[in-house]
Motif scaffolding. Sequence first.
Motif, short mmCIF file in Angstrom:
data_model
loop_
_atom_site.label_atom_id
_atom_site.label_comp_id
_atom_site.label_asym_id
_atom_site.label_seq_id
_atom_site.Cartn_x
_atom_site.Cartn_y
_atom_site.Cartn_z
N VAL A 151 0.87 -1.17 0.00
CA VAL A 151 0.00 0.00 0.00
C VAL A 151 0.91 1.22 0.00
N THR A 152 0.74 2.08 -1.00
CA THR A 152 1.68 3.18 -1.19
C THR A 152 0.96 4.40 -1.76
N SER A 153 1.63 5.54 -1.68
CA SER A 153 1.10 6.76 -2.29
C SER A 153 1.52 6.89 -3.75
N LEU A 154 2.34 5.96 -4.23
CA LEU A 154 2.81 6.00 -5.63
C LEU A 154 1.67 5.62 -6.56
N GLY A 155 1.36 6.50 -7.49
CA GLY A 155 0.24 6.26 -8.41
C GLY A 155 0.64 5.72 -9.75
N GLN A 156 1.88 5.28 -9.91
CA GLN A 156 2.36 4.74 -11.18
C GLN A 156 2.74 3.27 -10.99
N ALA A 157 2.23 2.40 -11.85
CA ALA A 157 2.47 0.97 -11.71
C ALA A 157 3.94 0.64 -11.87
N LEU A 158 4.44 -0.25 -11.02
CA LEU A 158 5.81 -0.72 -11.13
C LEU A 158 5.89 -1.81 -12.19
N ARG A 159 7.08 -2.01 -12.70
CA ARG A 159 7.27 -3.03 -13.74
C ARG A 159 6.88 -4.41 -13.22
N GLY A 160 6.07 -5.12 -13.99
CA GLY A 160 5.66 -6.46 -13.61
C GLY A 160 4.59 -6.50 -12.55
N CYS A 161 4.00 -5.35 -12.23
CA CYS A 161 2.99 -5.27 -11.17
C CYS A 161 1.71 -4.63 -11.69
N LYS A 162 0.63 -4.88 -11.00
CA LYS A 162 -0.62 -4.21 -11.31
C LYS A 162 -0.97 -3.26 -10.18
N LEU A 163 -1.71 -2.23 -10.52
CA LEU A 163 -2.02 -1.15 -9.59
C LEU A 163 -3.52 -1.02 -9.45
N GLU A 164 -3.96 -0.73 -8.23
CA GLU A 164 -5.38 -0.53 -7.97
C GLU A 164 -5.56 0.65 -7.02
N PRO A 165 -6.29 1.69 -7.41
CA PRO A 165 -6.56 2.81 -6.49
C PRO A 165 -7.40 2.34 -5.31
N HIS A 271 -5.37 15.37 2.15
CA HIS A 271 -5.65 14.03 1.65
C HIS A 271 -4.41 13.41 1.01
N VAL A 272 -4.14 12.15 1.36
CA VAL A 272 -3.03 11.39 0.77
C VAL A 272 -3.63 10.23 -0.01
N PRO A 273 -3.45 10.19 -1.33
CA PRO A 273 -3.99 9.08 -2.11
C PRO A 273 -3.21 7.79 -1.83
N LEU A 274 -3.91 6.67 -1.78
CA LEU A 274 -3.29 5.38 -1.53
C LEU A 274 -3.64 4.40 -2.64
N TYR A 275 -2.67 3.58 -2.98
CA TYR A 275 -2.82 2.59 -4.05
C TYR A 275 -2.29 1.24 -3.57
N TRP A 276 -2.86 0.18 -4.11
CA TRP A 276 -2.40 -1.18 -3.86
C TRP A 276 -1.65 -1.65 -5.10
N HIS A 277 -0.38 -1.99 -4.92
CA HIS A 277 0.43 -2.58 -5.98
C HIS A 277 0.71 -4.03 -5.61
N CYS A 278 0.62 -4.93 -6.57
CA CYS A 278 1.02 -6.31 -6.32
C CYS A 278 1.53 -6.93 -7.62
N TRP A 279 2.21 -8.06 -7.47
CA TRP A 279 2.72 -8.74 -8.65
C TRP A 279 1.58 -9.08 -9.61
N ASN A 280 1.86 -8.98 -10.88
CA ASN A 280 0.86 -9.27 -11.91
C ASN A 280 0.88 -10.76 -12.22
N LEU A 281 0.34 -11.54 -11.26
CA LEU A 281 0.34 -12.99 -11.37
C LEU A 281 -1.07 -13.52 -11.12
N ALA A 282 -1.37 -14.67 -11.71
CA ALA A 282 -2.62 -15.35 -11.42
C ALA A 282 -2.45 -16.09 -10.11
N SER A 283 -3.15 -15.65 -9.07
CA SER A 283 -2.98 -16.24 -7.75
C SER A 283 -4.23 -16.01 -6.92
N ASP A 284 -4.78 -17.09 -6.35
CA ASP A 284 -5.95 -16.96 -5.49
C ASP A 284 -5.62 -16.13 -4.25
#
Length: 304
Positions: A151-165, A271-284
């Motif tokens: 969980v981060t304030s960075l609003g740009q997706a990292l390489r190999g990751c997906k981003l969700e506001p 206000h501080v915007p927060l985003y969820w970044h995680c690996w872009n993998l198929a995983s339950d």
Amino acid sequence: MSTFDPDALECLAAIVEEGGFERAAQRLSITQSAVSQRLRSLEAQVGTVLIVRSRPLKATPAGQLMLKHAKMMRLLRADLEHDLRELAPNSARGQRDEDRVSVAINADSIATWALPALSPLVQGGLPIEIIHDDQDFTHEWLREGQVLGCVTSLGQALRGCKLEPLGAMPYVAVAGAAFAQATLPEGLTRHNFHRVPFIAFNRKDDLQRDFVCRAFALAQVRLKQLYVPASEGQVRAALAGWGLTVVPRPLVAAALADGRLVDVGAPHVFHVPLYWHCWNLASDVLDSLSAALRTAAARQLDPL
């Protein structure tokens, strides 16, 4: 592609996570020489150094890639455990330390909305490890391969990751009622902020300065600051009359309602915007983490 020894990969992860060979050996229940031997074997297989023997120990760029691979293997095991529990609950084995799923979350989210979001997953058997850092720095843990999401304030997706506001955390400037009445009877203004102490999380915490700059349209400010490295600790320090602090509004809603704290910065809210970044993998497991955080954030945070 080479097949890497799972024990050697976990050894590398233990060295980085524990910050040294001795603690890694204790965690893995092997000797320190065995830790060194496994690391040398993995470095020989990869063909380069994986750990910089410094204080503190650091993974090299190649080491970060191998660490990420080790974390992916953990995620695969976590997915397998998840599926086994659904198909045959009695077939799941006991939890091991090396099966932990690591995420990086900022301290203010931990103190407000993130733990309730993760509770059902933990109660369902997910062996989670939460690493805390400032919201402006949690993404570095993901970039280095030490966590599978952040969980981060960075609003740009990292390489190999997906981003969700997720939403925006509202911050307010508060002080204990007695301190506010004696020191800031007219509230916080552009003319008195420099005279009162601000209670910050640590030296990486820019929220206090950002709040003042935004509230009073100033390009740069210098504050008198005290440091308390816990969100709840900042609130307790404010209640004890140490000074004022800029903290999440949900964290102090009850104390504001009963008058123990005063919103000295009203009507200003930062206000501080927060985003969820995680690996872009198929995983339950990743899908469950993402859904839990998304749902809880929608209830607790303001819309972006």
